[in-house]
Write a protein that holds these residues in place. Structure first.
Motif, short mmCIF file in Angstrom:
data_model
loop_
_atom_site.label_atom_id
_atom_site.label_comp_id
_atom_site.label_asym_id
_atom_site.label_seq_id
_atom_site.Cartn_x
_atom_site.Cartn_y
_atom_site.Cartn_z
N LEU A 28 -8.04 0.90 6.99
CA LEU A 28 -9.09 0.69 5.66
C LEU A 28 -10.21 0.43 5.99
O LEU A 28 -11.35 0.76 5.29
CB LEU A 28 -8.38 -0.01 4.67
N ASP A 85 -8.04 -2.27 12.41
CA ASP A 85 -7.03 -2.07 11.64
C ASP A 85 -5.94 -1.09 12.14
O ASP A 85 -4.83 -0.89 11.48
CB ASP A 85 -7.31 -1.37 10.18
N ALA A 99 -2.38 1.94 6.98
CA ALA A 99 -2.43 1.25 5.62
C ALA A 99 -3.44 2.41 4.74
O ALA A 99 -4.33 2.79 5.09
CB ALA A 99 -3.41 -0.12 5.75
N ALA A 103 -3.31 -0.44 -1.39
CA ALA A 103 -3.90 -1.63 -1.09
C ALA A 103 -4.60 -1.91 -2.44
O ALA A 103 -4.75 -2.98 -2.94
CB ALA A 103 -4.98 -1.47 0.01
N ALA A 122 -12.22 -2.37 0.04
CA ALA A 122 -10.76 -2.44 0.39
C ALA A 122 -10.35 -2.68 2.00
O ALA A 122 -10.82 -1.89 2.61
CB ALA A 122 -9.52 -1.79 -0.44
N GLY A 123 -9.48 -3.88 2.24
CA GLY A 123 -9.33 -3.92 3.64
C GLY A 123 -10.08 -4.63 4.32
O GLY A 123 -9.81 -5.02 5.53
#
Length: 252
Positions: free
Chosen positions: A9, A14, A112, A117, A204-205
């Protein structure tokens, strides 16, 4: 071999260990850059961390002229990178089909996804989401009503709606929550419906995600900060969903 790898994300860190190993072992690395972006990094930073030269792919490269990707996969190991998870966009499924038609072996290494999320950040149960929708920037007289139609249909079934906000990568233009709310409120007025509650999520993330819930006026006032932004229009809240939004999203 053609390997589809979701990068997650936010930034270069990540990616999964399995994904990173596949990238570093690849003969050719391609990055799709038009459906979403990793706002916490840049292509040079990705190249430095992965130790590979990256070829960016735009819409035409993927949808109309995927031959360089397929040719590289036919000759050796090629990887096709995307933000989030690899098969969210149907164009990526199309490339896998094309590869299979040419006898090229494929595999997927997942990352992800924003779709999961969002549930964790705002506390809305994933099984209560209906059809998702995108809100595009208007263009000239073009003002599509599809978003409010989808939202209305979901609300009628007491379902949440995940609302993707437009990205115009060529113009470095990313829709913000306040812009999306303005567009949806105009659509709602035209359609004679009401949206009682929004949930906005930014980055997000990342290490600094922001989640905030409220009515249209509250969402217009609230400063979500830098992109990427995404929204949810919830159906009727369960008690736990409401408490989660009160505690973690400022719902009054």
């Amino acid at each position: 071999m053609l390997t589809f790898i979701g990068l997650g994300l936010c930034d270069e860190y990540d990616v999964s260990v399995r994904g990173l190993e596949a990238i570093r072992a690849a003969d050719a690395v391609f990055l799709e850059v038009y459906t979403s972006v990793l706002t916490g990094t840049t292509i040079p930073r990705l190249e430095e961390y992965y130790g590979k030269k990256i070829t960016p792919l735009y819409r035409e490269d993927v949808e109309l002229h995927p031959e360089p990707v397929l040719d590289a996969a036919a000759k050796g190991d090629a990887v096709f990178l995307t933000a989030g998870d690899s098969m969210v966009a149907t164009t990526h499924a199309d490339i896998r089909i094309r590869a299979a038609e040419r006898g090229i072996q494929t595999r997927i290494i997942h990352g992800a996804s924003i779709t999961t999320a969002v549930c964790g950040l705002c506390g809305l149960q994933n099984y209560r989401f209906g059809k998702s929708v995108s809100v595009p920037f208007p263009y000239g007289k073009w003002f599509p009503m599809t978003p409010i139609e989808v939202i209305s249909a979901n609300l009628a079934q007491n379902l949440h709606t995940l609302v993707f906000l437009d990205i115009q990568k060529d113009k470095e233009r990313y829709m913000h929550v306040s812009e999306a709310v303005d567009l949806l409120e105009e659509q709602a007025a035209r359609a004679g419906v009401r949206i009682p509650l929004y949930v906005g999520i930014a980055r997000a993330g990342s290490a600094t995600p922001v989640v905030h819930a409220g009515d249209a006026e509250e969402m217009r006032r609230f400063a979500f900060g830098d992109p990427l932004h995404i929204m949810v229009v919830p159906g009727e809240l369960h008690d736990i969903e409401r408490e989660y939004l009160v505690r973690f999203a400022g719902l009054c």
